[in-house]
Design an enzyme around this catalytic site. Structure first.
Site, mmCIF file in Angstrom:
data_model
loop_
_atom_site.group_PDB
_atom_site.id
_atom_site.type_symbol
_atom_site.label_atom_id
_atom_site.label_comp_id
_atom_site.label_asym_id
_atom_site.label_seq_id
_atom_site.Cartn_x
_atom_site.Cartn_y
_atom_site.Cartn_z
ATOM 1 N N GLU A 104 -44.505 -23.311 10.776
ATOM 2 C CA GLU A 104 -43.617 -22.927 9.667
ATOM 3 C C GLU A 104 -43.693 -21.423 9.401
ATOM 4 O OE1 GLU A 104 -44.329 -25.228 6.138
ATOM 5 O OE2 GLU A 104 -42.785 -24.164 5.009
ATOM 6 N N LYS A 282 -48.628 -29.450 -1.343
ATOM 7 C CA LYS A 282 -48.115 -29.263 0.029
ATOM 8 C C LYS A 282 -48.268 -27.799 0.441
ATOM 9 C CE LYS A 282 -44.927 -28.460 3.344
ATOM 10 N NZ LYS A 282 -44.548 -27.139 3.869
ATOM 11 N N ASP A 298 -59.907 -32.422 11.856
ATOM 12 C CA ASP A 298 -58.988 -33.526 11.585
ATOM 13 C C ASP A 298 -58.214 -33.201 10.300
ATOM 14 O OD1 ASP A 298 -57.817 -35.881 10.746
ATOM 15 O OD2 ASP A 298 -59.558 -37.139 11.169
ATOM 16 N N HIS A 394 -39.434 -16.177 3.007
ATOM 17 C CA HIS A 394 -39.373 -17.240 4.002
ATOM 18 C C HIS A 394 -38.236 -16.954 4.994
ATOM 19 C CE1 HIS A 394 -40.267 -21.353 5.217
ATOM 20 N NE2 HIS A 394 -38.963 -21.568 5.288
HETATM 21 P P1 HMG Z 1 -44.082 -8.770 0.584
HETATM 22 O O1 HMG Z 1 -44.465 -8.435 -0.776
HETATM 23 O O2 HMG Z 1 -42.738 -8.375 1.060
HETATM 24 O O3 HMG Z 1 -45.175 -8.276 1.599
HETATM 25 O O4 HMG Z 1 -44.262 -10.345 0.759
HETATM 26 P P2 HMG Z 1 -45.573 -6.788 1.970
HETATM 27 O O5 HMG Z 1 -44.586 -6.280 2.963
HETATM 28 O O6 HMG Z 1 -45.841 -5.988 0.744
HETATM 29 O O7 HMG Z 1 -46.959 -7.090 2.705
HETATM 30 C C1 HMG Z 1 -48.116 -7.502 1.996
HETATM 31 C C2 HMG Z 1 -49.024 -8.236 2.956
HETATM 32 O O8 HMG Z 1 -48.446 -9.523 3.236
HETATM 33 C C3 HMG Z 1 -49.169 -7.569 4.311
HETATM 34 O O9 HMG Z 1 -50.192 -6.607 4.270
HETATM 35 C C4 HMG Z 1 -49.509 -8.714 5.195
HETATM 36 O O10 HMG Z 1 -50.868 -9.060 5.064
HETATM 37 C C5 HMG Z 1 -48.655 -9.817 4.613
HETATM 38 P P3 HMG Z 1 -50.174 -5.372 5.343
HETATM 39 O O11 HMG Z 1 -50.223 -5.982 6.700
HETATM 40 O O12 HMG Z 1 -48.900 -4.626 5.126
HETATM 41 O O13 HMG Z 1 -51.410 -4.602 5.030
HETATM 42 N N1 HMG Z 1 -47.362 -9.867 5.318
HETATM 43 C C6 HMG Z 1 -47.173 -10.351 6.543
HETATM 44 N N2 HMG Z 1 -48.031 -10.888 7.411
HETATM 45 C C7 HMG Z 1 -47.522 -11.319 8.571
HETATM 46 N N3 HMG Z 1 -46.207 -11.210 8.898
HETATM 47 C C8 HMG Z 1 -45.345 -10.672 8.063
HETATM 48 C C9 HMG Z 1 -45.809 -10.213 6.808
HETATM 49 N N4 HMG Z 1 -45.214 -9.664 5.747
HETATM 50 C C10 HMG Z 1 -46.173 -9.438 4.853
HETATM 51 N N5 HMG Z 1 -44.075 -10.575 8.403
HETATM 52 C C11 HMG Z 1 -44.342 -12.443 1.852
HETATM 53 C C12 HMG Z 1 -43.748 -11.039 1.857
HETATM 54 C C13 HMG Z 1 -43.614 -13.306 2.857
HETATM 55 C C14 HMG Z 1 -45.807 -12.337 2.272
HETATM 56 C C15 HMG Z 1 -44.225 -12.964 0.389
HETATM 57 O O14 HMG Z 1 -42.873 -13.035 0.057
HETATM 58 C C16 HMG Z 1 -44.861 -14.291 0.191
HETATM 59 O O15 HMG Z 1 -46.076 -14.401 0.057
HETATM 60 N N6 HMG Z 1 -44.046 -15.343 0.085
HETATM 61 C C17 HMG Z 1 -44.505 -16.700 -0.054
HETATM 62 C C18 HMG Z 1 -44.118 -17.436 1.182
HETATM 63 C C19 HMG Z 1 -44.693 -18.823 1.233
HETATM 64 O O16 HMG Z 1 -45.394 -19.273 0.350
HETATM 65 N N7 HMG Z 1 -44.396 -19.497 2.311
HETATM 66 C C20 HMG Z 1 -44.900 -20.830 2.529
HETATM 67 C C21 HMG Z 1 -43.792 -21.703 3.028
HETATM 68 S S1 HMG Z 1 -42.782 -22.228 1.679
HETATM 69 C C22 HMG Z 1 -43.475 -23.771 1.281
HETATM 70 O O17 HMG Z 1 -43.291 -24.706 2.004
HETATM 71 C C23 HMG Z 1 -44.463 -23.945 0.203
HETATM 72 C C24 HMG Z 1 -43.952 -24.054 -1.203
HETATM 73 O O18 HMG Z 1 -42.993 -25.069 -1.358
HETATM 74 C C25 HMG Z 1 -45.191 -24.400 -1.992
HETATM 75 C C26 HMG Z 1 -44.928 -24.543 -3.459
HETATM 76 O O19 HMG Z 1 -43.829 -24.974 -3.835
HETATM 77 O O20 HMG Z 1 -45.886 -24.276 -4.219
HETATM 78 C C27 HMG Z 1 -43.356 -22.760 -1.632
#
Ligand code: HMG
Length: 443
Positions: A104, A282, A298, A394
């Site tokens: 994901e 989740k 596991d 995402h």
């Molecule tokens: P951002 O603020 O744009 O990130 O967030 P940034 O560009 O300021 O970067 C901060 C740090 O995030 C980076 O540090 C990386 O560690 C990491 P740096 O490397 O710059 O020193 N980071 C990344 N790592 C790898 N690949 C990348 C990347 N971008 C940043 N491309 C971010 C962007 C996506 C991290 C933020 O929007 C976020 O945390 N979103 C949450 C996303 C999420 O939770 N996804 C899970 C899937 S959705 C789900 O199924 C679960 C859910 O339903 C659960 C729930 O309901 O509770 C949501």
């Protein structure tokens, strides 16, 4: 059924496989007795796979086919998933690079992000209760359960000594049987007696260790109770194997006071509403499962324990509160049965590599890192959900996949993503048009 030909693993047409539903009635019966190549041939015949499908199944990856064939049943190939790393984790003062296996998008980014934001306050502080698993022996047809239970309690020392004498396989690692209790449970089949053993499984996940002891103890308990032993199996709700991790995030990292309040609102809903809590959990398991897979553990057991604990407590497994200075303090607590030793780790070289990258020496250390990942994951998701929304981050990461699918090379992907975002359309058509523009510009 007959399989004739040279048994080539890559080329179906060279193999003359004669399906024989008519001969034996069921082509799938006894599949497990066939060789891997024979299974592929049967599958190809029955499901119309071609030579390229078989070539894909036969592509040896880091997990060799021959090894895969010894791990599960009816194996026809291996199935690859992205193997990632999440940096930024400090747990109990130690730096970790965390291996994660997940399909994901944005999960690894979110975990890294949650961990990075916690660094200003020193990262995660975690605790582990020890590796005590509980196994249940179900006894039915016991007459006068109350008296029998008292008798078992009176004989506890002897029963425990006997159980411990069956724990030779975990003794060298510091394991052993450490406790016993009896319980009675009213069921639709009548009153049943449970004899439960608490077993220190040291650095193993422990299912095999526990189940072996239970099966050895059951006949003697039948004699002692006059009942009949049915199930002899561990519980994944392992309350003797509890891990917790906590961290504080500065309010500046979370959008100030309003950001902290929004996250508290999001968490409060998970505490109050089981429908929201299911998704909240989740999201936590997104990260924890990915580490479990990467370290050869596991993850179904991890999931079962976490969700059962949430249901048992009728609450979220994470809690949040505002600190006196207005920052956000979060905590996760759950039962967690994971190991750093065991057969499956040896069988899969990728799992061994995951363990090497993480560098956790004990199951407790692994559990504490995993709990920290779960908390980081939860915080990052709650922050995104309660501010810009989950789709932004995402979809930005999903956009890379869409760009690649549209044919963008590694060098072109970032530019295609930028253009899709500018057009506010993360679709293959938009990627294709961006690609056309970029390539047109270069020509
Ligand atoms: P951002 O603020 O744009 O990130 O967030 P940034 O560009 O300021 O970067 C901060 C740090 O995030 C980076 O540090 C990386 O560690 C990491 P740096 O490397 O710059 O020193 N980071 C990344 N790592 C790898 N690949 C990348 C990347 N971008 C940043 N491309 C971010 C962007 C996506 C991290 C933020 O929007 C976020 O945390 N979103 C949450 C996303 C999420 O939770 N996804 C899970 C899937 S959705 C789900 O199924 C679960 C859910 O339903 C659960 C729930 O309901 O509770 C949501």
């Amino acid at each position: 059924m007959a399989i004739v030909g040279n048994g080539s693993r890559t080329s179906i047409p060279e193999v003359l496989y004669v399906a024989s539903n008519t001969e034996e009635g069921n082509v799938w019966s006894g599949l497990y007795k066939k060789t891997l190549a024979e299974r592929q041939q049967i599958l190809a015949q029955e499901k119309g796979l071609d030579a390229s499908d078989i070539a894909l199944l036969n592509k040896d990856g880091p997990l060799p086919l021959a090894a895969a064939d010894t791990i599960s049943e009816n194996v026809i190939g291996t199935f690859a998933l992205p193997f990632s790393i999440a940096p930024n984790f400090i747990v109990n003062g130690k730096e970790y690079v965390v291996p994660m296996v997940i399909e994901e998008p944005s999960v690894v980014a979110a975990a890294s992000h949650g961990a990075k934001m916690a660094r200003a306050s020193g990262g995660f502080k975690a605790q582990y209760s020890g590796s005590v698993m509980t196994g249940q022996i179900q006894l039915v047809k016991v007459k006068n359960i109350s008296d029998v239970s008292k008798k078992l309690e009176a004989d506890k020392a002897a029963i425990l000594a006997e159980a411990d004498s069956n724990a030779g396989h975990i003794k060298p690692y510091g394991g052993g049987v450490v406790g016993m209790q009896t319980r009675s449970v009213m069921t639709s089949q009548g009153l049943m007696l449970l004899v439960e053993f608490n077993i220190n499984v040291a650095d193993a996940m422990g299912a095999n260790a526990v189940n072996t002891i239970l099966e050895k103890m059951a006949p003697g308990l039948e004699q002692r109770t006059g009942g009949e032993a049915r199930l002899r199996i561990l519980t994944n709700l392992c309350l003797g194997r509890i891990v917790s991790a906590s961290a504080t995030w500065k309010k500046e990292e979370l959008g100030g006071e309003a950001g902290v309040e929004a996250i508290l609102d999001a968490w409060a809903l998970a505490m109050a509403d089981p429908f929201r809590r299911a998704t909240h959990h989740k999201g936590i398991m997104n990260g924890m499962d990915a580490v479990a897979i990467a370290t050869g553990n596991d993850w179904r057991a991890v999931e079962a324990g976490a969700h059962a604990y949430g249901a048992f407590k009728n609450a979220s497994i994470t809690t949040y509160k505002k600190t006196p200075s207005g920052d956000l303090e979060g905590k996760i607590i759950l039962p967690l049965a994971v190991g750093t030793v065991g057969g499956s780790l040896k069988a899969n070289p990728c799992a061994a590599l995951g363990q090497k990258i993480l560098g956790a020496k004990t199951s407790g250390e692994l559990a504490m890192v995993m709990a920290s990942v779960g908390l980081a994951q939860n915080l990052a998701a709650l922050r995104a959900l309660s501010s810009e929304g989950i789709q932004k981050g995402h979809m930005r990461l999903h956009a890379r996949h869409i760009a690649a699918k549209a044919g963008a090379s590694e060098k072109e992907i970032d530019e295609v993503v930028k253009r899709m975002e500018a057009a506010n359309a993360v679709t293959e058509a938009s990627a294709a048009s961006a690609l056309k523009e970029i390539r047109g510009r270069k020509e």
